[in-house]
Design a protein around this motif. Structure first.
Motif, PDB file in Angstrom:
ATOM      1  N   MET A   1      71.411  42.441   9.844  1.00 24.89           N
ATOM      2  CA  MET A   1      70.855  42.181   8.535  1.00 24.89           C
ATOM      3  C   MET A   1      69.475  41.548   8.697  1.00 24.89           C
ATOM      4  O   MET A   1      69.284  40.610   9.453  1.00 24.89           O
ATOM      5  N   ASP A   2      68.508  42.098   8.012  1.00 25.44           N
ATOM      6  CA  ASP A   2      67.141  41.586   8.105  1.00 25.44           C
ATOM      7  C   ASP A   2      66.996  40.336   7.264  1.00 25.44           C
ATOM      8  O   ASP A   2      67.550  40.224   6.170  1.00 25.44           O
ATOM      9  N   ARG A   3      66.186  39.432   7.790  1.00 28.11           N
ATOM     10  CA  ARG A   3      65.894  38.207   7.059  1.00 28.11           C
ATOM     11  C   ARG A   3      64.709  38.417   6.139  1.00 28.11           C
ATOM     12  O   ARG A   3      63.779  39.148   6.452  1.00 28.11           O
ATOM     13  N   ILE A   4      64.743  37.746   5.019  1.00 25.79           N
ATOM     14  CA  ILE A   4      63.582  37.735   4.129  1.00 25.79           C
ATOM     15  C   ILE A   4      62.540  36.850   4.788  1.00 25.79           C
ATOM     16  O   ILE A   4      62.861  35.728   5.212  1.00 25.79           O
ATOM     17  N   PRO A   5      61.306  37.299   4.886  1.00 25.87           N
ATOM     18  CA  PRO A   5      60.285  36.472   5.545  1.00 25.87           C
ATOM     19  C   PRO A   5      60.079  35.152   4.813  1.00 25.87           C
ATOM     20  O   PRO A   5      60.196  35.061   3.584  1.00 25.87           O
ATOM     21  N   LEU A   6      59.790  34.123   5.592  1.00 30.20           N
ATOM     22  CA  LEU A   6      59.592  32.792   5.036  1.00 30.20           C
ATOM     23  C   LEU A   6      58.467  32.777   4.014  1.00 30.20           C
ATOM     24  O   LEU A   6      58.551  32.085   3.002  1.00 30.20           O
ATOM     25  N   GLU A   7      57.435  33.570   4.252  1.00 31.70           N
ATOM     26  CA  GLU A   7      56.291  33.606   3.334  1.00 31.70           C
ATOM     27  C   GLU A   7      56.702  34.061   1.936  1.00 31.70           C
ATOM     28  O   GLU A   7      56.202  33.556   0.937  1.00 31.70           O
ATOM     29  N   HIS A   8      57.633  35.014   1.864  1.00 27.14           N
ATOM     30  CA  HIS A   8      58.089  35.504   0.557  1.00 27.14           C
ATOM     31  C   HIS A   8      58.860  34.421  -0.193  1.00 27.14           C
ATOM     32  O   HIS A   8      58.691  34.261  -1.416  1.00 27.14           O
ATOM     33  N   LEU A   9      59.689  33.694   0.537  1.00 24.76           N
ATOM     34  CA  LEU A   9      60.451  32.619  -0.106  1.00 24.76           C
ATOM     35  C   LEU A   9      59.521  31.504  -0.584  1.00 24.76           C
ATOM     36  O   LEU A   9      59.703  30.953  -1.673  1.00 24.76           O
ATOM     37  N   LEU A  10      58.518  31.179   0.237  1.00 24.54           N
ATOM     38  CA  LEU A  10      57.575  30.130  -0.160  1.00 24.54           C
ATOM     39  C   LEU A  10      56.719  30.573  -1.339  1.00 24.54           C
ATOM     40  O   LEU A  10      56.386  29.763  -2.209  1.00 24.54           O
ATOM     41  N   LEU A  11      56.374  31.857  -1.386  1.00 21.04           N
ATOM     42  CA  LEU A  11      55.616  32.379  -2.522  1.00 21.04           C
ATOM     43  C   LEU A  11      56.455  32.300  -3.803  1.00 21.04           C
ATOM     44  O   LEU A  11      55.951  31.891  -4.854  1.00 21.04           O
ATOM     45  N   LEU A  12      57.729  32.650  -3.711  1.00 21.59           N
ATOM     46  CA  LEU A  12      58.614  32.541  -4.868  1.00 21.59           C
ATOM     47  C   LEU A  12      58.743  31.086  -5.316  1.00 21.59           C
ATOM     48  O   LEU A  12      58.719  30.781  -6.514  1.00 21.59           O
TER      49      LEU A  12
END
Length: 102
Positions: A1-12
Motif C-alpha cells: 500500500m502506497d503512503r500519501i506523501p507528507l507534503e500532501h498531508l501538510l498542505l491539507l
C-alpha cells in the motif's frame, strides 16, 4: 500500500488552518467562530498524526492529537454553553451587536 506523501498531508493541514483562521477573523456569528477554532484544532491534529506516521516507533503525535481532541471537545461544550447564555441575555449571537460595535 502506497503512503500519501507528507507534503500532501501538510498542505491539507495548511488549507484547514487557513479556512479556520478566515472563519475566526471574518465571521460575526459566535457559532461560526467556534467552528473556525475547531478547524484550526483539526489542522493541528492532522499535522501531528502525519508526522507520527513517519515515526511509527513513537506514538507521540497520535497521543498529542488525542489530547487535543479531548481539549477541543471540552472547549466546545463550555463555549456552546457560554454562547447559549449570551444568546439568552442579548437575544443575538452576532458578536458585533454583543460588544456594541453596531
Amino acid at each position: 500500500m502506497d503512503r500519501i506523501p507528507l507534503e500532501h498531508l501538510l498542505l491539507l493541514g495548511a488549507v484547514l488552518f487557513s479556512l479556520g483562521l478566515w472563519a475566526v477573523l471574518t465571521k460575526r456569528h459566535a457559532v461560526v467562530v467556534l467552528m473556525g477554532i475547531e478547524l484550526i484544532f483539526n489542522a493541528a491534529n492532522l499535522n501531528l498524526v502525519a508526522f507520527s506516521r513517519y515515526d511509527p516507533q513513537l506514538m507521540q503525535g497520535q497521543l498529542f492529537a488525542l489530547f487535543v481532541m479531548v481539549i477541543a471537545a471540552a472547549e466546545s461544550a463550555v463555549a456552546l454553553a457560554i454562547v447559549l447564555r449570551v444568546y439568552q441575555h442579548f437575544k443575538t449571537a452576532n458578536l458585533n451587536q454583543i460588544v456594541g460595535e453596531e
